[in-house]
Design an enzyme around this catalytic site. Structure first.
Site, PDB file in Angstrom:
ATOM      1  N   HIS A  57       0.111   9.809   2.132  1.00 34.99           N
ATOM      2  CA  HIS A  57       0.085   8.621   2.867  1.00 34.99           C
ATOM      3  C   HIS A  57       1.498   8.271   3.453  1.00 34.99           C
ATOM      4  O   HIS A  57       1.736   7.135   4.090  1.00 34.99           O
ATOM      5  CB  HIS A  57      -0.350   7.535   2.020  1.00 34.99           C
ATOM      6  CG  HIS A  57      -1.434   8.047   1.438  1.00 34.99           C
ATOM      7  ND1 HIS A  57      -2.887   7.877   1.830  1.00 34.99           N
ATOM      8  CD2 HIS A  57      -1.915   7.809  -0.069  1.00 34.99           C
ATOM      9  CE1 HIS A  57      -3.709   8.244   0.897  1.00 34.99           C
ATOM     10  NE2 HIS A  57      -3.171   8.158  -0.293  1.00 34.99           N
ATOM     11  N   HIS A 219      -8.197   7.519   1.347  1.00 32.37           N
ATOM     12  CA  HIS A 219      -8.410   9.001   0.850  1.00 32.37           C
ATOM     13  C   HIS A 219      -9.647   9.600   1.601  1.00 32.37           C
ATOM     14  O   HIS A 219     -10.037  10.670   0.979  1.00 32.37           O
ATOM     15  CB  HIS A 219      -8.655   8.794  -0.649  1.00 32.37           C
ATOM     16  CG  HIS A 219      -7.373   8.225  -1.450  1.00 32.37           C
ATOM     17  ND1 HIS A 219      -7.506   7.005  -1.761  1.00 32.37           N
ATOM     18  CD2 HIS A 219      -6.278   8.682  -1.827  1.00 32.37           C
ATOM     19  CE1 HIS A 219      -6.309   6.461  -2.470  1.00 32.37           C
ATOM     20  NE2 HIS A 219      -5.795   7.679  -2.557  1.00 32.37           N
TER      21      HIS A 219
END
Length: 333
Positions: A57, A219
């Site tokens: 991320h 995700h």
């Protein structure tokens, strides 16, 4: 799968090594457990702010370590929570007598491991508090969470609490401020394509070229629905409605608008979407006083964007504007 990597097993460690070399004036990186710590840590006499989560991320969270923001970040493997001992090691490295605040995104693994780490830290006589952020309005529960997911609002929470710690607020005050931010921030995300996790070697989910996943998690968790691809005006209007109607935000509210690339969306499209969002908010009488636009909470190379709104007051605006100097976010220093 085409990626600039050597071995999926070493991709996180090698990336952290590069981060340390690129920003040696700001951060120190440690292996086993993997940690990103302020170069001048521990900073005496003030609250430490610590966060972390699965890698993939970036720049969240390691890119936000530095003066005015995080004291330490704990990166787990790609899309996998760091272990409690890693989080505990970060707390031990940066926590002094003033204590520490743990910022935890609401994913089951993160919540469990960070809470365990806080208990282990307490056994070392460290004063540690935890705040869970759950700003995603897309779903109430997901395959990874009980309750809403923690997504783009995490960056705003890390910035504001880091600024409060830097000005010398007590741990009680920083914790209270964090809970206030959590109550006033909302996000929604969309995906046009799936990410590919290095060790999996294939896209995380199937999405046809003419479909968009509306309400995607960071995700690749399913969103609210799959919709046909539509022009930017219609898509951004759908996103703005989802966020504004949730809090709800109202005419006259002052907000920070964060338009985030999920990693694969270019700046051309990101600014286009941001412009539409600002126009739509203005039509509702919502005043955008601060802005952040860029790839700050990504999902590898996923194409898509997220929108985050934070309701501002004078204190939150002042803390957002306060100086910050990290690898990924810096102004005023």
């Amino acid at each position: 799968m085409k990626k600039i990597i050597n071995d999926p097993a070493t991709v996180v460690a090698e990336s952290l090594r590069g981060l340390a070399l690129a920003h040696a004036d700001l951060v120190r990186v440690q292996d086993d457990p993997a940690l990103v710590v302020r170069a001048d840590a521990p900073v005496a006499g003030r609250v430490a702010v610590v966060s972390g989560g699965g890698s993939g991320h970036e720049p969240l969270h390691g890119g936000f370590v530095g003066p005015g923001m995080l004291d330490a970040a704990v990166p787990g493997p790609v899309f996998t929570s760091p272990t409690p001992d890693a989080v505990q090691a970060a707390l031990s490295a940066v926590t002094g007598a003033a204590g520490a605040l743990l910022i935890v995104k609401n994913y089951t693994g993160d919540v469990l491991n960070f809470e365990t780490a806080a208990e282990l830290a307490a056994a070392e006589d460290l004063d540690v508090r935890s705040v869970v952020i759950d700003d995603d309005v897309a779903v109430k529960d997901s395959t990874f969470t009980a309750g809403r997911r923690g997504v783009g609002g995490t960056v705003l929470l890390e910035k504001i609490t880091g600024a409060a710690a830097a000005r010398g607020d007590s741990l009680d005050a920083v914790e209270a401020l964090a809970r206030k931010v959590v109550g006033q921030v909302r996000s929604i995300g969309v995906a046009l394509t799936a990410p590919t996790v290095p060790h999996a070697g294939e896209p995380s989910f199937d999405l046809s070229p003419d479909e968009i996943e509306f309400g995607i998690g960071i995700h690749g968790e399913p969103g609210r629905e799959r919709i046909p691809a539509e022009p930017a005006d219609a898509l951004v209007a759908r996103m703005v409605e989802a966020v504004v109607s949730d809090l709800p935000f109202a005419s006259g509210d002052r907000v920070l608008l964060f338009t985030n690339s999920m990693g694969g969306t270019p700046a051309l499209e990101l600014y286009l979407a941001h412009g539409i969002a600002e126009r739509l908010l203005a039509e509702r009488g919502i005043v955008v006083e601060r802005r952040l636009v860029g790839p700050y909470v990504t999902s590898l190379e996923m194409q898509g964007i997220s929108l985050t709104l934070l309701k501002l007051d004078d204190e939150l605006t002042q803390l957002w504007d306060a100086p910050v100097r990290t690898p990924a976010l810096r102004w005023g220093i």
